[in-house]
Design a protein around this motif. Structure first.
Motif, PDB file in Angstrom:
ATOM      1  N   LEU A 189       0.891  -1.153   0.152  1.00  0.00           N
ATOM      2  CA  LEU A 189       0.205   0.000  -0.024  1.00  0.00           C
ATOM      3  C   LEU A 189       0.804   1.226   0.321  1.00  0.00           C
ATOM      4  CD1 LEU A 189      -2.659  -1.086   2.586  1.00  0.00           C
ATOM      5  CD2 LEU A 189      -2.912  -1.315   0.218  1.00  0.00           C
ATOM      6  N   ASP A 190       2.216   0.950  -0.003  1.00  0.00           N
ATOM      7  CA  ASP A 190       3.142   1.943  -0.307  1.00  0.00           C
ATOM      8  C   ASP A 190       3.010   3.117   1.105  1.00  0.00           C
ATOM      9  OD1 ASP A 190       5.255   3.695  -1.265  1.00  0.00           O
ATOM     10  OD2 ASP A 190       3.566   4.918  -2.769  1.00  0.00           O
ATOM     11  N   ILE A 191       2.847   2.571   2.043  1.00  0.00           N
ATOM     12  CA  ILE A 191       2.952   3.421   3.457  1.00  0.00           C
ATOM     13  C   ILE A 191       4.208   3.909   3.817  1.00  0.00           C
ATOM     14  CG2 ILE A 191       2.036   3.442   5.671  1.00  0.00           C
ATOM     15  CD1 ILE A 191      -0.131   1.163   4.882  1.00  0.00           C
ATOM     16  N   GLY A 192       4.274   5.210   3.915  1.00  0.00           N
ATOM     17  CA  GLY A 192       5.758   5.797   4.505  1.00  0.00           C
ATOM     18  C   GLY A 192       5.360   6.761   5.908  1.00  0.00           C
ATOM     19  N   GLY A 193       6.448   7.495   5.999  1.00  0.00           N
ATOM     20  CA  GLY A 193       6.588   8.132   7.361  1.00  0.00           C
ATOM     21  C   GLY A 193       6.459   7.503   8.478  1.00  0.00           C
ATOM     22  N   SER A 194       5.801   7.860   9.751  1.00  0.00           N
ATOM     23  CA  SER A 194       5.968   7.369  10.905  1.00  0.00           C
ATOM     24  C   SER A 194       4.728   6.129  11.015  1.00  0.00           C
ATOM     25  CB  SER A 194       5.700   8.247  12.172  1.00  0.00           C
ATOM     26  OG  SER A 194       5.589   7.611  13.334  1.00  0.00           O
ATOM     27  N   ILE A 195       4.971   5.086  11.293  1.00  0.00           N
ATOM     28  CA  ILE A 195       3.881   3.829  11.408  1.00  0.00           C
ATOM     29  C   ILE A 195       4.130   3.217  12.824  1.00  0.00           C
ATOM     30  CG2 ILE A 195       3.327   1.642  10.324  1.00  0.00           C
ATOM     31  CD1 ILE A 195       4.994   2.607   7.930  1.00  0.00           C
ATOM     32  N   GLY A 196       2.980   3.144  13.362  1.00  0.00           N
ATOM     33  CA  GLY A 196       2.664   2.429  14.775  1.00  0.00           C
ATOM     34  C   GLY A 196       1.920   1.177  14.618  1.00  0.00           C
ATOM     35  N   ILE A 197       2.569   0.064  15.311  1.00  0.00           N
ATOM     36  CA  ILE A 197       1.864  -1.184  15.169  1.00  0.00           C
ATOM     37  C   ILE A 197       1.646  -1.524  16.521  1.00  0.00           C
ATOM     38  CG2 ILE A 197       1.928  -3.498  14.121  1.00  0.00           C
ATOM     39  CD1 ILE A 197       4.398  -2.523  12.765  1.00  0.00           C
ATOM     40  N   ASP A 198       0.369  -1.993  17.023  1.00  0.00           N
ATOM     41  CA  ASP A 198      -0.064  -2.505  18.157  1.00  0.00           C
ATOM     42  C   ASP A 198      -0.185  -3.988  18.102  1.00  0.00           C
ATOM     43  OD1 ASP A 198      -1.000  -2.262  20.999  1.00  0.00           O
ATOM     44  OD2 ASP A 198      -2.711  -1.849  20.261  1.00  0.00           O
ATOM     45  N   PHE A 199       0.741  -4.735  18.745  1.00  0.00           N
ATOM     46  CA  PHE A 199       0.584  -6.312  18.733  1.00  0.00           C
ATOM     47  C   PHE A 199       0.215  -6.653  19.907  1.00  0.00           C
ATOM     48  CE2 PHE A 199       4.400  -5.414  15.845  1.00  0.00           C
ATOM     49  CZ  PHE A 199       3.987  -6.159  14.773  1.00  0.00           C
ATOM     50  N   PRO A 200      -0.100  -7.856  20.172  1.00  0.00           N
ATOM     51  CA  PRO A 200      -0.639  -8.387  21.342  1.00  0.00           C
ATOM     52  C   PRO A 200       0.807  -8.243  22.292  1.00  0.00           C
ATOM     53  CG  PRO A 200      -1.018  -9.962  19.681  1.00  0.00           C
ATOM     54  CD  PRO A 200      -0.269  -8.806  19.159  1.00  0.00           C
ATOM     55  N   THR A 201       0.426  -7.837  23.612  1.00  0.00           N
ATOM     56  CA  THR A 201       1.208  -8.035  24.838  1.00  0.00           C
ATOM     57  C   THR A 201       2.067  -9.230  24.914  1.00  0.00           C
ATOM     58  OG1 THR A 201      -0.081  -6.203  26.076  1.00  0.00           O
ATOM     59  CG2 THR A 201       1.852  -7.421  27.252  1.00  0.00           C
ATOM     60  N   LEU A 202       3.446  -9.047  24.559  1.00  0.00           N
ATOM     61  CA  LEU A 202       4.302 -10.214  24.715  1.00  0.00           C
ATOM     62  C   LEU A 202       5.103 -10.437  25.954  1.00  0.00           C
ATOM     63  CD1 LEU A 202       5.194 -10.392  20.954  1.00  0.00           C
ATOM     64  CD2 LEU A 202       3.325 -11.497  22.121  1.00  0.00           C
ATOM     65  N   ALA A 203       4.897 -11.431  26.800  1.00  0.00           N
ATOM     66  CA  ALA A 203       5.696 -11.321  28.069  1.00  0.00           C
ATOM     67  C   ALA A 203       7.492 -11.604  27.982  1.00  0.00           C
ATOM     68  CB  ALA A 203       5.359 -12.583  28.904  1.00  0.00           C
ATOM     69  N   GLY A 204       7.705 -12.290  26.847  1.00  0.00           N
ATOM     70  CA  GLY A 204       9.126 -12.883  26.987  1.00  0.00           C
ATOM     71  C   GLY A 204       9.779 -11.872  25.822  1.00  0.00           C
ATOM     72  N   ARG A 205      11.255 -11.812  26.023  1.00  0.00           N
ATOM     73  CA  ARG A 205      12.051 -10.956  25.317  1.00  0.00           C
ATOM     74  C   ARG A 205      12.318 -11.691  23.909  1.00  0.00           C
ATOM     75  NH1 ARG A 205      18.265  -9.471  26.577  1.00  0.00           N
ATOM     76  NH2 ARG A 205      18.914  -8.303  24.648  1.00  0.00           N
ATOM     77  N   GLU A 206      12.265 -13.137  23.811  1.00  0.00           N
ATOM     78  CA  GLU A 206      12.629 -13.802  22.679  1.00  0.00           C
ATOM     79  C   GLU A 206      11.473 -13.460  21.729  1.00  0.00           C
ATOM     80  OE1 GLU A 206      13.534 -17.696  23.428  1.00  0.00           O
ATOM     81  OE2 GLU A 206      15.492 -17.405  24.366  1.00  0.00           O
ATOM     82  N   ALA A 207      10.129 -13.701  21.984  1.00  0.00           N
ATOM     83  CA  ALA A 207       9.087 -13.324  21.656  1.00  0.00           C
ATOM     84  C   ALA A 207       8.994 -12.133  20.956  1.00  0.00           C
ATOM     85  CB  ALA A 207       7.646 -13.493  22.297  1.00  0.00           C
TER      86      ALA A 207
END
Length: 308
Positions: A189-207
């Motif tokens: 979709l040719d999205i540029g600039g500042s982009i924020g992504i709200d993922f599920p809360t992940l407990a572990g650093r590796e995830a």
């Protein structure tokens, strides 16, 4: 091998980069009346330290104040970003002072340099539609982007483009799949600039690292990003020279629908009825553009009749 499919439509040019499986990797539309475009170099005059006015009358916000130039001085300006539509007040075009010779902005066709280009004709089978063109336009307009086991919801806002992730557990696997889908949507979709992504809360650093790695492996254009924080939020900053496809289509939905209708009319066989039923606003937009109707007559040899 990937290839670009290109159409010189009425009112717009359109292109899609198709992979070996026939899927759309990138979708691009360039409207004929979109205003100043990146790459244009034109004579102007400095009317403020950070504002120049082209000899053709358009104002350009300068990326940095002019050094050593007096107000009213003749300069040349290169457009680095086109106008960005926003509710209320659009962001004006941006540019910089340059010594380069004046030249027009590259067309959409001229920008398709990273893969072979196949130009499509209206009398040929609809290769764009076969690749999922309508589906890509729908996701750009609605912001609903499905992926295996989940759904992305996308909103372009004045501050940043936002993705929200919904889907089925386990959350670690969902977040990685979503990261891959987000990266693909940004490219498509040719999205540029500042982009924020709200993922599920992940407990572990590796995830959280696995999510970031999925973004890194999929996005091709240079970008910067944060890590996934403890609340599942990641931010990407990417170059931006023109509106994204969602911004373009949402800024003028009637115009977008009118150009899409012209595409379908142009592809209608000559033996088919010449009457077309369109929403009143779309019909009015087409009838208000004699240049579109003239182009349609030249290409098809007929003037369509629009039913009420």
């Amino acid at each position: 091998m990937a290839e670009w499919l290109y159409e010189a439509g009425i009112g717009e040019q359109r292109a899609a980069l198709i992979d070996d499986d026939g899927h759309i990797l990138r979708a691009r539309i360039a409207c004929d009346d979109a205003g100043l475009q990146p790459g244009l170099i034109a004579p102007a005059r400095l009317i403020e330290r950070d504002l120049a006015r082209l000899d053709s009358g358009e104002d350009i916000a300068l990326v940095r104040p002019a050094a050593g130039a007096t107000l009213g001085a003749a300069v040349r300006v290169e457009v680095t970003r086109g106008a960005i539509p926003e509710p209320g007040r659009p962001k004006p075009p941006r540019g910089r002072i340059t010594d380069a010779a004046p030249c027009p902005a590259p067309t959409l066709l001229e920008r398709l340099r990273d893969a072979p280009v196949r130009t499509l004709r209206a009398h040929e089978p609809d290769a764009l539609e076969a690749a999922g063109w309508s589906e890509v336009l729908e996701e750009a307009v609605t912001g609903d982007i499905p992926f295996p086991g989940g759904m992305l919801r996308f909103w372009p806002t004045p501050a940043m483009a936002l993705f929200d992730v919904d889907g089925d557990p386990p959350l670690d696997a969902l977040a990685v799949r979503a990261a891959t889908a987000v990266a693909a949507a940004i490219e498509r979709l040719d999205i540029g600039g500042s982009i924020g992504i709200d993922f599920p809360t992940l407990a572990g650093r590796e995830a959280r690292q696995a999510v970031a790695a999925a973004i890194d492996s999929r996005l091709t254009q240079a970008f910067e990003r944060t890590a996934v924080n403890g609340f599942g939020f990641l931010q990407i900053v990417r170059g931006r020279s023109r509106p994204s496809l969602p911004e373009l289509l949402r800024a003028d939905p009637v115009g977008a629908a009118a150009r899409a209708a012209l595409r379908q009319i142009e592809r209608t066989p000559a033996s088919s009825p010449n009457r077309f039923r369109l929403p009143p606003a779309v019909r009015a937009r087409i009838l208000a553009r004699p240049d579109w109707l003239a182009a349609l007559l030249q290409r098809t040899g007929r003037v369509p009749i629009f039913n009420e």
